[in-house]
Design an enzyme around this catalytic site. Structure first.
Site, PDB file in Angstrom:
ATOM      1  N   ASP A  84       0.836  -1.209   0.000  1.00  0.00           N
ATOM      2  CA  ASP A  84       0.000   0.000   0.000  1.00  0.00           C
ATOM      3  C   ASP A  84       0.866   1.253   0.000  1.00  0.00           C
ATOM      4  OD1 ASP A  84      -2.269   1.569   0.054  1.00  0.00           O
ATOM      5  OD2 ASP A  84      -3.129   0.625   1.827  1.00  0.00           O
ATOM      6  N   GLY A  85       0.284   2.340  -0.427  1.00  0.00           N
ATOM      7  CA  GLY A  85       0.968   3.633  -0.419  1.00  0.00           C
ATOM      8  C   GLY A  85       0.840   4.302   0.937  1.00  0.00           C
ATOM      9  N   ALA A  86       1.315   5.537   1.024  1.00  0.00           N
ATOM     10  CA  ALA A  86       1.197   6.303   2.273  1.00  0.00           C
ATOM     11  C   ALA A  86       1.221   7.785   1.927  1.00  0.00           C
ATOM     12  CB  ALA A  86       2.340   5.969   3.214  1.00  0.00           C
ATOM     13  N   ASP A  87       0.692   8.584   2.837  1.00  0.00           N
ATOM     14  CA  ASP A  87       0.714  10.038   2.638  1.00  0.00           C
ATOM     15  C   ASP A  87       1.947  10.661   3.280  1.00  0.00           C
ATOM     16  OD1 ASP A  87      -1.867  10.285   1.265  1.00  0.00           O
ATOM     17  OD2 ASP A  87      -2.610   9.422   3.127  1.00  0.00           O
ATOM     18  N   GLY A  98      -4.668   7.410   4.423  1.00  0.00           N
ATOM     19  CA  GLY A  98      -6.085   7.759   4.383  1.00  0.00           C
ATOM     20  C   GLY A  98      -6.405   8.928   3.476  1.00  0.00           C
ATOM     21  N   GLU A 106      -7.702  -0.315   4.888  1.00  0.00           N
ATOM     22  CA  GLU A 106      -6.241  -0.443   4.743  1.00  0.00           C
ATOM     23  C   GLU A 106      -5.611  -0.938   6.043  1.00  0.00           C
ATOM     24  OE1 GLU A 106      -5.422   2.945   1.324  1.00  0.00           O
ATOM     25  OE2 GLU A 106      -5.343   3.533   3.413  1.00  0.00           O
ATOM     26  N   LYS A 124       7.109  11.744   0.077  1.00  0.00           N
ATOM     27  CA  LYS A 124       6.316  11.320   1.241  1.00  0.00           C
ATOM     28  C   LYS A 124       7.133  11.238   2.532  1.00  0.00           C
ATOM     29  CE  LYS A 124       2.689  10.637  -1.399  1.00  0.00           C
ATOM     30  NZ  LYS A 124       2.043   9.389  -1.678  1.00  0.00           N
TER      31      LYS A 124
HETATM   32  C1  5RP Z   1      -5.508   5.847   0.580  1.00  0.00           C
HETATM   33  C2  5RP Z   1      -4.102   5.942   1.056  1.00  0.00           C
HETATM   34  C3  5RP Z   1      -3.036   6.048   0.022  1.00  0.00           C
HETATM   35  O1  5RP Z   1      -2.172   4.991   0.184  1.00  0.00           O
HETATM   36  C4  5RP Z   1      -2.319   7.355   0.200  1.00  0.00           C
HETATM   37  O2  5RP Z   1      -3.263   8.390   0.139  1.00  0.00           O
HETATM   38  C5  5RP Z   1      -1.243   7.546  -0.862  1.00  0.00           C
HETATM   39  O3  5RP Z   1      -1.852   7.692  -2.110  1.00  0.00           O
HETATM   40  P1  5RP Z   1      -1.019   7.902  -3.439  1.00  0.00           P
HETATM   41  O4  5RP Z   1      -0.280   6.632  -3.689  1.00  0.00           O
HETATM   42  O5  5RP Z   1      -2.073   8.192  -4.477  1.00  0.00           O
HETATM   43  O6  5RP Z   1      -0.093   9.066  -3.240  1.00  0.00           O
HETATM   44  O7  5RP Z   1      -3.810   5.927   2.237  1.00  0.00           O
HETATM   45  O8  5RP Z   1      -6.422   5.871   1.638  1.00  0.00           O
END
Ligand code: 5RP
Length: 232
Positions: A84-87, A98, A106, A124
């Site tokens: 998964d990604g992250a902010d 989120g 998630e 990030k």
């Molecule tokens: C979704 C998330 C995403 O992983 C986070 O927002 C990162 O998104 P991106 O890969 O588009 O930058 O937590 O709820």
């Protein structure tokens, strides 16, 4: 392709290399996770045999499009890997997630995975979490009360709206999201505990002590940082 997209693509595709035949995989949500899902779809076409759980309706739809077989928690209790990604990613590998609104699913998926792989572009990385407003999922009933209780913890909590700014954004679970601007979160664990203790709060976007490794790219190179190289 823009460098940022290239970075997301490189991180996402590298994560897909961690997936092995027979695994049950958690599929994240967002523009970085999307690349991992596409790459996994291509590997499935080449004969890779996996099953997956998506972290949002959007991800489930994409998984179906690329022919990744989906299962539910009625069928599996543990995942081999979640991607998964992250902010935001702090130095201790705690995360804010989120931004895409999928934090509850998630966290369920990541917490049930033996290994949680986080994929990010270099923007990030932060010294302290909190520049990115912390998404907190709350039940719609009495959300204004929950909002003012959250704000007493030291933030401005803004109700998330849909892109058109007219309607309230609703999660896949039928809840609202408050984007909480703390500016700097120095003690993520205690903030998470405090927020979770409030009635009406379903989940926070703070992911603490969950990460197996962070795969990061700047669009040219990819690096992998393991949380604890001795953990298996
Ligand atoms: C979704 C998330 C995403 O992983 C986070 O927002 C990162 O998104 P991106 O890969 O588009 O930058 O937590 O709820």
């Amino acid at each position: 392709m823009e460098t940022l997209d290239q970075a997301k693509k490189m991180a996402g595709e590298r994560a897909a290399d961690f997936v092995e035949n027979g695994m049950v995989v958690g599929l994240g949500t967002g523009s970085t996770a999307m690349w991992a899902i596409h790459r996994l779809g291509a590997r499935v076409q080449e004969g890779l045999n996996i099953r997956a759980i998506g972290t949002s309706r959007q991800t489930e739809e994409l998984a179906r499009e690329v022919h990744i077989p989906l299962v539910t928690f009625a069928e599996v209790k543990e995942l081999d890997l979640a991607i998964d990604g992250a902010d935001e990613v702090a130095r201790d590998l705690s995360l804010i997630k989120g931004g895409g609104g999928a934090l509850l699913r998630e966290k369920l998926v990541a917490s049930s995975a033996r290994r949680f792989l986080v994929i990010v572009d270099q923007t990030k990385r932060v010294r302290h979490l909190g520049q990115f407003p912390l998404p907190v999922e709350v039940v719609p009933f009495g959300w204004e009360l929950t909002q003012s209780r959250i704000e007493k913890k030291g933030c401005r909590a803004k109700l998330r709206m849909k892109k058109d700014h007219k309607e309230t954004y609703m999660t896949d679970n039928g809840n609202y999201i408050l984007d909480c601007d703390f500016n700097e979160i120095l003690d993520p664990s205690s903030l998470h505990r405090d927020l979770k203790a409030l009635p009406g709060v379903v989940e926070t976007g703070l992911f603490i002590d969950m990460v197996y490794a962070v795969i990061e790219s700047d669009g040219i190179d990819v690096s992998i940082e393991y949380n604890n190289p001795y953990a298996e």
